[in-house]
Enzyme design. Sequence first.
Site, short mmCIF file in Angstrom:
data_model
loop_
_atom_site.label_atom_id
_atom_site.label_comp_id
_atom_site.label_asym_id
_atom_site.label_seq_id
_atom_site.Cartn_x
_atom_site.Cartn_y
_atom_site.Cartn_z
N ILE A 105 4.73 -37.34 -31.35
CA ILE A 105 6.17 -37.66 -31.43
C ILE A 105 6.79 -37.60 -30.05
O ILE A 105 7.56 -38.48 -29.65
CB ILE A 105 6.88 -36.72 -32.41
CG1 ILE A 105 6.34 -36.92 -33.82
CG2 ILE A 105 8.39 -36.96 -32.38
CD1 ILE A 105 6.86 -35.88 -34.82
N GLU A 115 18.67 -23.67 -42.47
CA GLU A 115 18.89 -24.86 -43.30
C GLU A 115 18.31 -24.77 -44.70
O GLU A 115 18.67 -25.56 -45.58
CB GLU A 115 18.28 -26.09 -42.62
CG GLU A 115 16.76 -26.12 -42.63
CD GLU A 115 16.17 -27.37 -42.02
OE1 GLU A 115 15.42 -28.06 -42.72
OE2 GLU A 115 16.47 -27.68 -40.85
N HIS A 166 17.84 -33.06 -41.62
CA HIS A 166 16.38 -33.11 -41.59
C HIS A 166 15.86 -34.43 -42.18
O HIS A 166 14.97 -34.45 -43.03
CB HIS A 166 15.78 -31.93 -42.35
CG HIS A 166 14.47 -31.47 -41.80
ND1 HIS A 166 14.12 -30.15 -41.68
CD2 HIS A 166 13.40 -32.17 -41.32
CE1 HIS A 166 12.91 -30.04 -41.17
NE2 HIS A 166 12.44 -31.26 -40.94
N ARG A 212 12.12 -28.23 -35.25
CA ARG A 212 12.34 -27.10 -36.14
C ARG A 212 13.60 -26.36 -35.71
O ARG A 212 13.81 -26.15 -34.51
CB ARG A 212 11.14 -26.15 -36.15
CG ARG A 212 9.91 -26.71 -36.85
CD ARG A 212 10.14 -26.86 -38.36
NE ARG A 212 8.97 -27.39 -39.06
CZ ARG A 212 8.77 -28.65 -39.32
NH1 ARG A 212 9.66 -29.57 -38.91
NH2 ARG A 212 7.70 -29.05 -40.00
N ASP A 248 18.87 -32.48 -36.00
CA ASP A 248 18.40 -32.92 -37.30
C ASP A 248 17.88 -31.74 -38.10
O ASP A 248 17.54 -31.87 -39.28
CB ASP A 248 17.29 -33.96 -37.15
CG ASP A 248 16.85 -34.56 -38.48
OD1 ASP A 248 17.73 -35.05 -39.23
OD2 ASP A 248 15.64 -34.50 -38.79
#
Length: 330
Positions: free
Chosen positions: A153, A258, A290, A229, A253
């Site tokens: 990524i 969360e 997310h 994360r 994100d």
Amino acid sequence: MKKIAFFDTKPYDRTYFDKYGKNYEITYFEEKLNHHTAKITEGFDGVCAFVNSNINKMAIERMHERGVQILAMRCAGFSNVDIAAAAGKLAVVRVPAYSPHAVAEHALALLLALNRRIYRAYIRTRDFNFNINGLTGIDLYGKTAGIIGTGKIGRTFIDLCRGLGMKVIAYDPYPAEGSGIEYVSLDTLFRESDVISLHCPLTESSYHIIDREALGKMKDGAFLLNTSRGALVDSEALLEVLTAGKLRGAALDVYEEEANLFYEDMSDKIIKDDTLALLVSRPNVLITSHQAFLTEEALDNIASVTIQNFDEFFAGKPLKNEVCIRCAGN
């Protein structure tokens, strides 16, 4: 036919797992997997969970006692699983790569929207307010992007940044040999970057890698992006520097608390997390729940690889995507 319990499922999960899981008897649960819900795994051969489940030692023991043989994480990360407790009780597998493009493109979308205040402009024009005061951004061309984590990524995001004409520097404790990436120390990355983007796993060493000290070293007016994360960033420290005006903005994100919020409709509830509420209220903060992974291609790959992981296990084949203490590469 083997029976699989899927936890924390949404309609889009069912679409793709129904497509690939025809050889299994699948039961979908909306609840997240934890030591409480592990009690309902009686009679299931395998269990599938997602990023915000809390799979601690007690959850693993309860699944093992009920005959569960394999835990399949339909995500890349496994920091929410007690791998040591699973040893000798459950096989644990994951989806190491489903679509680096999905996450990297979402990170870029966040950066562009944050920089050019697209979300604020959208709200204004919906009210027929065509005033552009307060919507000024900067040219990203020629600016420096600092990438923390250069896995698939991270490297994909690097390519996107280079496409914008940005200079790229990176930090990773395990540099990608022959990649042509300019690696620097964390201090140098904090000091020189106009945009800092996180693309690393959550480990003991990376927990709060962005803390008060790190934030203090960053350029005035820098952007911070996190699509990895939530606990990579000390949220309270981030709120402090945003309030002080040091950063130009932050796009998240993920969020470290969360688990009981993201993926749920909380619009009619009082949010008791003051830090999150204050972050959401900031005009230079953009938060998505997310969803960076959420493309058709990624969902298809997640389902396909997860079912392949089950197939390998129940056929007694080597597990390409196993996560365990003794497994090389994990």
